[in-house]
Scaffold this motif. Structure first.
Motif, PDB file in Angstrom:
ATOM      1  N   GLU A  80      -7.445  20.429 -12.037  1.00  0.00           N
ATOM      2  CA  GLU A  80      -8.586  21.346 -12.051  1.00  0.00           C
ATOM      3  C   GLU A  80      -9.776  20.794 -11.274  1.00  0.00           C
ATOM      4  O   GLU A  80     -10.691  21.542 -10.916  1.00  0.00           O
ATOM      5  N   VAL A  81      -9.786  19.487 -11.017  1.00  0.00           N
ATOM      6  CA  VAL A  81     -10.868  18.870 -10.245  1.00  0.00           C
ATOM      7  C   VAL A  81     -10.595  19.107  -8.763  1.00  0.00           C
ATOM      8  O   VAL A  81      -9.483  18.832  -8.286  1.00  0.00           O
ATOM      9  N   PRO A  82     -11.570  19.615  -8.024  1.00  0.00           N
ATOM     10  CA  PRO A  82     -11.336  19.901  -6.594  1.00  0.00           C
ATOM     11  C   PRO A  82     -10.956  18.652  -5.812  1.00  0.00           C
ATOM     12  O   PRO A  82     -11.407  17.544  -6.112  1.00  0.00           O
ATOM     13  N   SER A  83     -10.115  18.822  -4.816  1.00  0.00           N
ATOM     14  CA  SER A  83      -9.738  17.725  -3.940  1.00  0.00           C
ATOM     15  C   SER A  83     -10.982  17.184  -3.251  1.00  0.00           C
ATOM     16  O   SER A  83     -11.830  17.952  -2.788  1.00  0.00           O
ATOM     17  N   GLY A  84     -11.109  15.868  -3.194  1.00  0.00           N
ATOM     18  CA  GLY A  84     -12.273  15.256  -2.576  1.00  0.00           C
ATOM     19  C   GLY A  84     -13.430  15.031  -3.524  1.00  0.00           C
ATOM     20  O   GLY A  84     -14.472  14.517  -3.116  1.00  0.00           O
ATOM     21  N   ALA A  85     -13.267  15.417  -4.797  1.00  0.00           N
ATOM     22  CA  ALA A  85     -14.343  15.206  -5.776  1.00  0.00           C
ATOM     23  C   ALA A  85     -14.518  13.710  -6.043  1.00  0.00           C
ATOM     24  O   ALA A  85     -13.575  12.936  -5.899  1.00  0.00           O
ATOM     25  N   PRO A  86     -15.717  13.300  -6.443  1.00  0.00           N
ATOM     26  CA  PRO A  86     -15.941  11.878  -6.730  1.00  0.00           C
ATOM     27  C   PRO A  86     -15.116  11.401  -7.915  1.00  0.00           C
ATOM     28  O   PRO A  86     -14.696  12.200  -8.770  1.00  0.00           O
ATOM     29  N   ALA A 140     -15.977   9.918 -10.508  1.00  0.00           N
ATOM     30  CA  ALA A 140     -16.595  10.212 -11.807  1.00  0.00           C
ATOM     31  C   ALA A 140     -16.088  11.531 -12.371  1.00  0.00           C
ATOM     32  O   ALA A 140     -15.854  11.651 -13.580  1.00  0.00           O
ATOM     33  N   GLU A 141     -15.889  12.535 -11.510  1.00  0.00           N
ATOM     34  CA  GLU A 141     -15.407  13.835 -11.985  1.00  0.00           C
ATOM     35  C   GLU A 141     -13.963  13.735 -12.456  1.00  0.00           C
ATOM     36  O   GLU A 141     -13.583  14.318 -13.480  1.00  0.00           O
ATOM     37  N   VAL A 142     -13.150  13.026 -11.696  1.00  0.00           N
ATOM     38  CA  VAL A 142     -11.737  12.895 -12.068  1.00  0.00           C
ATOM     39  C   VAL A 142     -11.608  12.128 -13.383  1.00  0.00           C
ATOM     40  O   VAL A 142     -10.877  12.550 -14.299  1.00  0.00           O
ATOM     41  N   LEU A 143     -12.308  11.016 -13.501  1.00  0.00           N
ATOM     42  CA  LEU A 143     -12.222  10.198 -14.716  1.00  0.00           C
ATOM     43  C   LEU A 143     -12.824  10.921 -15.914  1.00  0.00           C
ATOM     44  O   LEU A 143     -12.334  10.781 -17.038  1.00  0.00           O
ATOM     45  N   THR A 144     -13.863  11.697 -15.697  1.00  0.00           N
ATOM     46  CA  THR A 144     -14.453  12.473 -16.796  1.00  0.00           C
ATOM     47  C   THR A 144     -13.464  13.516 -17.304  1.00  0.00           C
ATOM     48  O   THR A 144     -13.331  13.725 -18.521  1.00  0.00           O
ATOM     49  N   ALA A 145     -12.750  14.165 -16.391  1.00  0.00           N
ATOM     50  CA  ALA A 145     -11.762  15.169 -16.799  1.00  0.00           C
ATOM     51  C   ALA A 145     -10.673  14.542 -17.648  1.00  0.00           C
ATOM     52  O   ALA A 145     -10.274  15.087 -18.692  1.00  0.00           O
ATOM     53  N   VAL A 146     -10.177  13.380 -17.226  1.00  0.00           N
ATOM     54  CA  VAL A 146      -9.145  12.679 -17.995  1.00  0.00           C
ATOM     55  C   VAL A 146      -9.694  12.239 -19.352  1.00  0.00           C
ATOM     56  O   VAL A 146      -9.017  12.364 -20.384  1.00  0.00           O
ATOM     57  N   ASP A 193      -6.392   7.378  -8.124  1.00  0.00           N
ATOM     58  CA  ASP A 193      -6.413   6.390  -7.041  1.00  0.00           C
ATOM     59  C   ASP A 193      -7.009   6.976  -5.759  1.00  0.00           C
ATOM     60  O   ASP A 193      -7.746   6.283  -5.041  1.00  0.00           O
ATOM     61  N   GLU A 194      -6.692   8.232  -5.461  1.00  0.00           N
ATOM     62  CA  GLU A 194      -7.268   8.874  -4.275  1.00  0.00           C
ATOM     63  C   GLU A 194      -8.788   8.845  -4.324  1.00  0.00           C
ATOM     64  O   GLU A 194      -9.454   8.515  -3.333  1.00  0.00           O
ATOM     65  N   ALA A 195      -9.351   9.188  -5.482  1.00  0.00           N
ATOM     66  CA  ALA A 195     -10.802   9.218  -5.616  1.00  0.00           C
ATOM     67  C   ALA A 195     -11.396   7.817  -5.566  1.00  0.00           C
ATOM     68  O   ALA A 195     -12.427   7.586  -4.923  1.00  0.00           O
ATOM     69  N   VAL A 196     -10.732   6.881  -6.229  1.00  0.00           N
ATOM     70  CA  VAL A 196     -11.213   5.496  -6.255  1.00  0.00           C
ATOM     71  C   VAL A 196     -11.192   4.899  -4.854  1.00  0.00           C
ATOM     72  O   VAL A 196     -12.150   4.254  -4.412  1.00  0.00           O
ATOM     73  N   GLN A 197     -10.103   5.089  -4.118  1.00  0.00           N
ATOM     74  CA  GLN A 197      -9.966   4.512  -2.793  1.00  0.00           C
ATOM     75  C   GLN A 197     -10.920   5.171  -1.791  1.00  0.00           C
ATOM     76  O   GLN A 197     -11.361   4.522  -0.833  1.00  0.00           O
ATOM     77  N   ARG A 198     -11.222   6.428  -2.009  1.00  0.00           N
ATOM     78  CA  ARG A 198     -12.145   7.113  -1.109  1.00  0.00           C
ATOM     79  C   ARG A 198     -13.537   6.481  -1.188  1.00  0.00           C
ATOM     80  O   ARG A 198     -14.233   6.361  -0.169  1.00  0.00           O
TER      81      ARG A 198
END
Length: 387
Positions: free
Chosen positions: A78-84, A86-92, A133-138
């Motif tokens: 549900e988190v858009p591709s390219g989101a920071p 913080a958004e991905v980890l908050t969703a999890v 990992d995608e968000a972290v590496q970005r």
């Protein structure tokens, strides 16, 4: 035609309620100690009614494991591709905290899934790791082989492995902050003042009783306590099954001895590590390095103590639970001295987050030991704690 009163009052989401209740029971008691009767009681139905929805306990267990994984997959998707990050980890984190009572079912108990179901579950978690990992590496590209992503998820998932009472929103804030700090750590970077810890190597079994214990631990770790028979243990030692009873009154006493050994070894190493610390920050570094070294040195023993404790009778479990609390209290005290803004509950949540990082990062490295790997995991644990 007369309507069935029971059908009229039956909730439409009964299957979902069953899975939620089952997840809590499996998480609290383990797969083999959980019963269909206990699960049915949690929903307010009979076991016979439960079997109308699931043919057996295994089918229900597989559904529970899948449900949590599916929730996590849906959250990251549900988190858009390219989101920071913080958004991905908050969703999890939101999903994990909301379902903390049932979310730990996969951590140790997934080994009881059959090969196909376990493969499907791993694929789902792999997808979640890839998104993190995608968000972290970005944001901070490093050649860490997804180790930071796995460790960050370990910090978040730790909330499912303990019962510290804390408001849901505060738990989410703490865990997201902890996971984000983990994601910024360079595991390969030198750490000024980092400690090198050498824990006592595996004791050489010098009695038949010690030989039996040493043979049983890797079997329990690999196959699970309930799946290992006295015959398996006896064969590993080169004894007849009946000969085990000269040294242990039963298999559960071997498990209790393993858990006591784990608690004793860890307590000894912690005491040793704190002998010459120069302050609370140094103490936290010593505790983290010691816990990581212990986890690498005693991987099988530690996994048995963590996964199988719930299977012990209450009288055997009680002293082990007290030992666990004492160990956590040492960490909590030093963490609050180093970070006085934390209250006891917040400190406890972060201590468990550190443990979660150590376990999942170690698993991510397949527990392949070495000084660099221990240092990398210790750095990630320190990040989870706020250092």
């Amino acid at each position: 035609m007369t309507a069935d009163p029971a059908a009229a009052t039956r909730p439409r989401n009964r299957k979902q309620l069953i899975v939620e209740a089952a997840g809590r029971v499996f998480s609290e008691r383990g797969y083999h100690m959980a019963s269909m009767e206990k699960i049915a009681a949690g929903v307010g139905i009979t076991a016979a009614a439960l079997y109308r929805h699931f043919p057996n306990k295994y089918a229900l267990f597989a559904e529970c494991a899948d449900l949590m994984a599916d929730r996590l997959v849906a959250a990251v998707d549900e988190v858009p591709s390219g989101a920071p990050s913080a958004e991905v980890l908050t969703a999890v984190t939101r999903v994990t905290v909301a379902h903390r009572a049932s979310g730990g079912v996969y951590r140790w108990e997934a080994r009881y899934l059959n090969h196909e179901d376990r493969g499907q579950l791993r694929a789902k978690f792999r997808h979640v790791i890839e998104r993190v990992d995608e968000a972290v590496q970005r944001e901070r590209p490093l050649p860490d082989g997804r180790l930071r992503a796995v460790a960050a998820l370990g910090a978040i998932g730790s909330i499912t492995m303990h019962h510290t009472s804390i408001a849901q929103r505060r738990a989410e804030e703490l865990l997201v902050e902890s996971a984000l700090r983990v994601a910024t750590v360079d595991p390969a970077a030198p750490r000024p003042g980092a400690r090198t810890v050498e824990v006592v190597a595996h004791p050489v079994p010098r009695t038949r009783r010690a030989e039996i214990l040493a043979a049983a631990i890797p079997l329990f770790a690999r196959d699970g306590f309930a799946s290992v028979t006295n015959g398996h243990i006896a064969e590993a030692v080169g004894l007849a099954p009946s000969a085990l009873y000269r040294h242990y009154s039963g298999k559960v006493d071997i498990l209790a001895a393993a858990c006591l050994q784990a608690a004793g070894l860890l307590a000894r190493e912690v005491d040793q590590s704190l002998l010459e610390v120069s302050g609370p920050h140094d103490a936290i570094g010593a505790l983290a390095a010691t816990y990581v070294a212990y986890s690498f040195e005693y991987t099988a023993l530690n996994s048995v103590a963590e996964a199988e404790l719930v299977g012990l009778p209450a009288d055997l479990r009680r002293p082990l639970v007290l030992a666990q609390r004492e160990h956590i209290a040492v960490w909590e005290q030093q963490l609050r001295l180093a970070r006085p803004e934390l209250d006891p509950r917040q400190a406890r949540v972060l201590v468990h987050a550190g443990f979660g990082v150590a376990v999942e990062a170690g698993r991510g490295l397949r527990w392949q030991d070495g000084p660099d790997r221990r240092d990398a995991v210790t750095a990630l644990v320190m990040g989870a704690l706020g250092f």
